[in-house]
Each structure stands twice: as structure tokens, then as C-alpha cells.
Scaffold this active site. Structure first.
Site, PDB file in Angstrom:
ATOM      1  N   HIS A 205      -0.923  -5.926  71.438  1.00 18.07           N
ATOM      2  CA  HIS A 205      -2.337  -6.168  71.725  1.00 18.07           C
ATOM      3  C   HIS A 205      -2.907  -7.085  70.632  1.00 18.07           C
ATOM      4  O   HIS A 205      -2.560  -6.937  69.454  1.00 18.07           O
ATOM      5  CB  HIS A 205      -3.061  -4.821  71.703  1.00 18.07           C
ATOM      6  CG  HIS A 205      -4.347  -4.806  72.472  1.00 18.07           C
ATOM      7  ND1 HIS A 205      -5.447  -5.569  72.127  1.00 18.07           N
ATOM      8  CD2 HIS A 205      -4.718  -4.124  73.578  1.00 18.07           C
ATOM      9  CE1 HIS A 205      -6.423  -5.324  72.973  1.00 18.07           C
ATOM     10  NE2 HIS A 205      -6.019  -4.470  73.865  1.00 18.07           N
TER      11      HIS A 205
ATOM     12  N   GLY B 299       1.309  -2.608  72.122  1.00 17.37           N
ATOM     13  CA  GLY B 299       1.065  -2.718  73.566  1.00 17.37           C
ATOM     14  C   GLY B 299       2.151  -3.489  74.278  1.00 17.37           C
ATOM     15  O   GLY B 299       2.406  -3.289  75.462  1.00 17.37           O
TER      16      GLY B 299
ATOM     17  N   TYR C 233      -3.749   6.682  71.455  1.00 17.77           N
ATOM     18  CA  TYR C 233      -3.171   6.061  72.646  1.00 17.77           C
ATOM     19  C   TYR C 233      -3.666   6.773  73.899  1.00 17.77           C
ATOM     20  O   TYR C 233      -4.231   7.867  73.845  1.00 17.77           O
ATOM     21  CB  TYR C 233      -1.637   6.020  72.556  1.00 17.77           C
ATOM     22  CG  TYR C 233      -1.112   4.725  73.119  1.00 17.77           C
ATOM     23  CD1 TYR C 233      -1.472   3.511  72.530  1.00 17.77           C
ATOM     24  CD2 TYR C 233      -0.340   4.678  74.252  1.00 17.77           C
ATOM     25  CE1 TYR C 233      -1.047   2.305  73.042  1.00 17.77           C
ATOM     26  CE2 TYR C 233       0.100   3.475  74.779  1.00 17.77           C
ATOM     27  CZ  TYR C 233      -0.269   2.288  74.170  1.00 17.77           C
ATOM     28  OH  TYR C 233       0.142   1.097  74.694  1.00 17.77           O
TER      29      TYR C 233
HETATM   30  C1  LCV Z   1      -3.501 -10.546  66.563  1.00 18.72           C
HETATM   31  C2  LCV Z   1      -1.652 -11.148  65.311  1.00 18.72           C
HETATM   32  C3  LCV Z   1      -0.972  -9.984  65.720  1.00 18.72           C
HETATM   33  C4  LCV Z   1      -1.647  -9.095  66.601  1.00 18.72           C
HETATM   34  N1  LCV Z   1      -2.896  -9.400  66.992  1.00 18.72           N
HETATM   35  O1  LCV Z   1       4.001 -13.329  61.248  1.00 18.72           O
HETATM   36  O2  LCV Z   1       0.082  -0.049  70.154  1.00 18.72           O
HETATM   37  S1  LCV Z   1      -1.233  -0.064  69.584  1.00 18.72           S
HETATM   38  O3  LCV Z   1      -2.031   1.074  70.012  1.00 18.72           O
HETATM   39  O4  LCV Z   1      -1.211  -0.236  68.108  1.00 18.72           O
HETATM   40  C5  LCV Z   1      -2.012  -1.503  70.219  1.00 18.72           C
HETATM   41  C6  LCV Z   1      -3.491  -1.463  69.971  1.00 18.72           C
HETATM   42  C7  LCV Z   1      -1.362  -2.706  69.666  1.00 18.72           C
HETATM   43  O5  LCV Z   1      -0.585  -3.357  70.328  1.00 18.72           O
HETATM   44  O6  LCV Z   1      -1.742  -3.089  68.346  1.00 18.72           O
HETATM   45  C8  LCV Z   1      -1.026  -4.208  67.795  1.00 18.72           C
HETATM   46  C9  LCV Z   1       0.314  -3.663  67.278  1.00 18.72           C
HETATM   47  N2  LCV Z   1       1.039  -4.796  66.656  1.00 18.72           N
HETATM   48  C10 LCV Z   1       1.543  -4.725  65.399  1.00 18.72           C
HETATM   49  O7  LCV Z   1       1.390  -3.756  64.659  1.00 18.72           O
HETATM   50  C11 LCV Z   1       2.290  -5.959  64.921  1.00 18.72           C
HETATM   51  C12 LCV Z   1       1.370  -6.683  63.921  1.00 18.72           C
HETATM   52  N3  LCV Z   1       2.016  -7.924  63.472  1.00 18.72           N
HETATM   53  C13 LCV Z   1       3.024  -7.888  62.534  1.00 18.72           C
HETATM   54  O8  LCV Z   1       3.440  -6.858  62.023  1.00 18.72           O
HETATM   55  C14 LCV Z   1       3.603  -9.221  62.179  1.00 18.72           C
HETATM   56  O9  LCV Z   1       2.686 -10.228  62.579  1.00 18.72           O
HETATM   57  C15 LCV Z   1       4.955  -9.459  62.893  1.00 18.72           C
HETATM   58  C16 LCV Z   1       6.011  -8.525  62.295  1.00 18.72           C
HETATM   59  C17 LCV Z   1       4.802  -9.240  64.404  1.00 18.72           C
HETATM   60  C18 LCV Z   1       5.363 -10.934  62.657  1.00 18.72           C
HETATM   61  O10 LCV Z   1       5.344 -11.189  61.268  1.00 18.72           O
HETATM   62  P1  LCV Z   1       5.384 -12.698  60.767  1.00 18.72           P
HETATM   63  O11 LCV Z   1       5.425 -12.641  59.280  1.00 18.72           O
HETATM   64  O12 LCV Z   1       6.407 -13.455  61.531  1.00 18.72           O
HETATM   65  P2  LCV Z   1       2.555 -13.076  60.606  1.00 18.72           P
HETATM   66  O13 LCV Z   1       2.346 -11.631  60.313  1.00 18.72           O
HETATM   67  O14 LCV Z   1       2.316 -14.090  59.534  1.00 18.72           O
HETATM   68  O15 LCV Z   1       1.596 -13.404  61.857  1.00 18.72           O
HETATM   69  C19 LCV Z   1       1.461 -14.743  62.302  1.00 18.72           C
HETATM   70  C20 LCV Z   1       0.067 -14.849  62.882  1.00 18.72           C
HETATM   71  O16 LCV Z   1      -0.031 -13.977  64.029  1.00 18.72           O
HETATM   72  C21 LCV Z   1      -1.119 -13.081  63.850  1.00 18.72           C
HETATM   73  C22 LCV Z   1      -1.265 -12.934  62.349  1.00 18.72           C
HETATM   74  O17 LCV Z   1      -2.574 -12.482  62.039  1.00 18.72           O
HETATM   75  C23 LCV Z   1      -1.003 -14.366  61.894  1.00 18.72           C
HETATM   76  O18 LCV Z   1      -2.171 -15.101  62.195  1.00 18.72           O
HETATM   77  P3  LCV Z   1      -2.676 -16.206  61.082  1.00 18.72           P
HETATM   78  O19 LCV Z   1      -1.532 -17.156  60.947  1.00 18.72           O
HETATM   79  O20 LCV Z   1      -3.902 -16.791  61.734  1.00 18.72           O
HETATM   80  O21 LCV Z   1      -2.988 -15.406  59.818  1.00 18.72           O
HETATM   81  N4  LCV Z   1      -0.809 -11.814  64.499  1.00 18.72           N
HETATM   82  C24 LCV Z   1       0.329 -11.122  64.372  1.00 18.72           C
HETATM   83  N5  LCV Z   1       0.255  -9.989  65.097  1.00 18.72           N
HETATM   84  N6  LCV Z   1      -1.066  -7.973  67.059  1.00 18.72           N
HETATM   85  N7  LCV Z   1      -2.905 -11.448  65.727  1.00 18.72           N
END
Ligand code: LCV
Length: 256
Positions: free
Chosen positions: A64, A108, A138
């Protein structure tokens, strides 16, 4: 700029997430394009649809779009939420929807994979359901997606730990149908989709809908539903959800 790429070849539809800069985070815009693509593929009588990431990167989808989650004291995953609409659209699609997974799947997006009819991954795939990292309660439909597919102890481990389940274990516990080497993933998935195109579309559609109705028929009475909704309300009105979403946006670990 479109956020997905879609195609239809030999009655097999393909929808590819194309938002690499945000790790294919499922924003309302990307979801709207995906649902429109499903509607179009249904009108064009696709016999199977493959959901994938256009870019074979580290991340299939980061889940999400957290920037679109409500901060204030409102239900963060209501029935009308775009992601919930997408899950229902995948389940209602009258042909098999196959998730082809290279890379990690978060939140999500993990629920989306569980809503697909089949899941194929390669050695790079891993699956994490992460509301506990956001202090997010959730929803019932989401829990049933996992409970109708996985043993309860595995569902609890995934929801309590919010840690990625890696490929080999994901196959063993049943998150994925099969894990194949990355080099063989595309061929394996499209071969299976081709098999579906040679079978009776009517029989498959009726089987898919029957299995959906039966697997979702968890008998709970209104009082029980209200009780469950009360559990969620206590969490999303509580401090954890605010801390979880704030920590994510401030790129720091949450303190619960
Ligand atoms: C917006 C993002 C996101 C993101 N949203 O790259 O299941 S529930 O209930 O929790 C539900 C509500 C849900 O789905 O929540 C989201 C759950 N998702 C996560 O917890 C994953 C969050 N993201 C990460 O842990 C990392 O981004 C991963 C491991 C996916 C990738 O890491 P990596 O180092 O390759 P970055 O973290 O640098 O992210 C690159 C860009 O994508 C955005 C993040 O903010 C960054 O944006 P900027 O370059 O503008 O700073 N991004 C990543 N995930 N879920 N934005």
C-alpha cells in the site's frame, strides 16, 4: 506517465506494475489503472491474466502507498479503499489471475498475491505482511485471505513478526504454488496460462467463483462482526497507528 503496462497475446493478459521509483507501491492511481486493465481484459475475453512487475528489480511491490494512508483517527483499510477494491476485482475476474513474482512483496501487495489464484516465484521472492510495523489493524477480509490458504500458526507468525518469508519456505508453507529458477519463471508461468486457454473458460469461471464463495463463507453473526470491528477501532484510534505511519514517513524505526 502510465503506472502499469498491459497487453493481451493469445488470450493471455499481462499487467505489469511500472512504478519502480516507488518500488511499485500500490497508489490509488496505479490501482485504478490496474482495475481498468482487468475490466478491459475481461471485455476482450482473456483466458488468463498474469500480474507482474515490469522491471525485474529487488522489489515486486512495496505494498500500500503509505503516503496515502489516513493519518487521523479513521479506518485505514475500509471496504472502499482502492487496495480492497483491487483484491475484490482480482477475485471476481472470471479467469485465473497468476502472480509472477520476482523480488520482495510487502504489506498489501502480499494480500494481493494471496488474492491471486496462483502464485509462481523465483529464488529472489519473499513475502511480508506488515501491519504490525505500522501499528495498523488489519481487516477481516485480509485475515481470511491468509487463513483460507495457510496454516494458522504460519498466518500468526507472518502477522506478528512482519518479517519476509523467503522463497524456499514460501513454497513449503503454501504461499506460492511453485518456486522455479529466475531464468525459467516467465516460461513456466506462461506455459501454465497457455494450458488454461485450452480448457473450458466457462467451467474454470464457475469453479473459480464457487471456490471463492465457499472459501469466504466464514459464518459470523452481526454481534461478532461488531466485536471484531471494535478491536480494529481500538487500534486505529490508538497511539501505535499514528507512531507507525509517522515513523515510516520520517524514515525511522517506530517506537511502540
Ligand atoms: C510509499 C514507498 C513505499 C510504500 N509506500 O528502496 O500491510 S499493511 O497493513 O502494512 C499496508 C498498510 C501496507 O501495505 O503498508 C505498506 C507496507 N510496506 C512496507 O512496509 C515496505 C516499505 N518499504 C521498504 O521497506 C523499502 O522501500 C523496500 C524494502 C520495499 C525497498 O527498499 P529500497 O532501499 O530498495 P527505498 O526504501 O529507498 O524506497 C524507494 C522509494 O520508494 C518509496 C520510498 O519512500 C522511496 O521514495 P523516495 O525515493 O521518494 O524517498 N516507498 C517504498 N515503499 N509502501 N512509498
Amino acid at each position: 506517465m502510465p503506472l502499469i503496462k498491459t497487453s493481451l497475446t493469445d488470450d493471455i493478459g499481462t499487467i505489469g506494475f511500472d512504478r519502480e521509483a516507488k518500488r511499485n507501491a500500490l497508489s490509488a492511481g496505479l490501482i485504478a489503472e490496474t482495475i481498468a486493465a482487468l475490466d478491459d481484459l475481461e471485455a476482450r475475453k482473456a483466458r488468463a491474466v498474469i500480474l507482474r512487475s515490469v522491471v525485474a528489480g529487488k522489489v515486486w511491490s512495496a505494498g500500500h502507498d503509505v503516503e496515502e494512508l489516513p493519518r487521523a483517527n479513521v479506518d485505514p483499510l475500509p471496504y472502499s479503499d482502492p487496495l480492497e477494491q483491487l483484491l475484490r476485482a482480482v477475485k471476481a475476474f472470471p479467469a485465473p489471475v497468476i502472480a509472477m513474482v520476482h523480488g520482495t512483496v510487502w504489506g498489501g501487495a502480499c494480500d494481493l498475491v494471496m488474492a491471486c489464484d496462483l502464485v509462481y516465484g523465483d529464488e529472489t521472492c519473499a513475502f511480508a505482511i506488515t501491519p504490525a510495523k505500522l501499528g495498523l489493524p488489519y481487516n477481516v477480509a485480509g485475515f481470511l485471505n491468509f487463513m483460507s490458504r495457510l496454516p494458522l500458526n504460519v498466518v500468526k507468525e507472518m502477522f506478528f513478526a512482519a518479517e519476509p518469508v523467503p522463497a524456499e519456505r514460501a513454497e513449503r508453507v503454501g504461499i506460492v504454488n511453485r518456486i522455479v529458477p529466475a531464468a525459467d519463471l516467465e516460461q513456466t508461468v506462461y506455459d501454465m496460462a497457455r494450458t488454461f486457454t485450452t480448457r473450458s473458460a466457462a467451467a474454470i469461471a464457475a469453479a473459480k467463483e464457487s471456490i471463492r464463495v465457499l472459501s469466504e463463507s466464514a459464518p459470523i453473526n452481526p454481534a461478532t462482526f461488531e466485536y471484531l470491528h471494535g478491536l480494529r477501532r481500538d487500534v486505529y484510534f490508538g497511539p501505535d497507528y499514528h507512531e507507525g505511519t509517522a515513523a515510516f514517513l520520517e524514515k525511522r524505526e517506530p517506537k511502540f
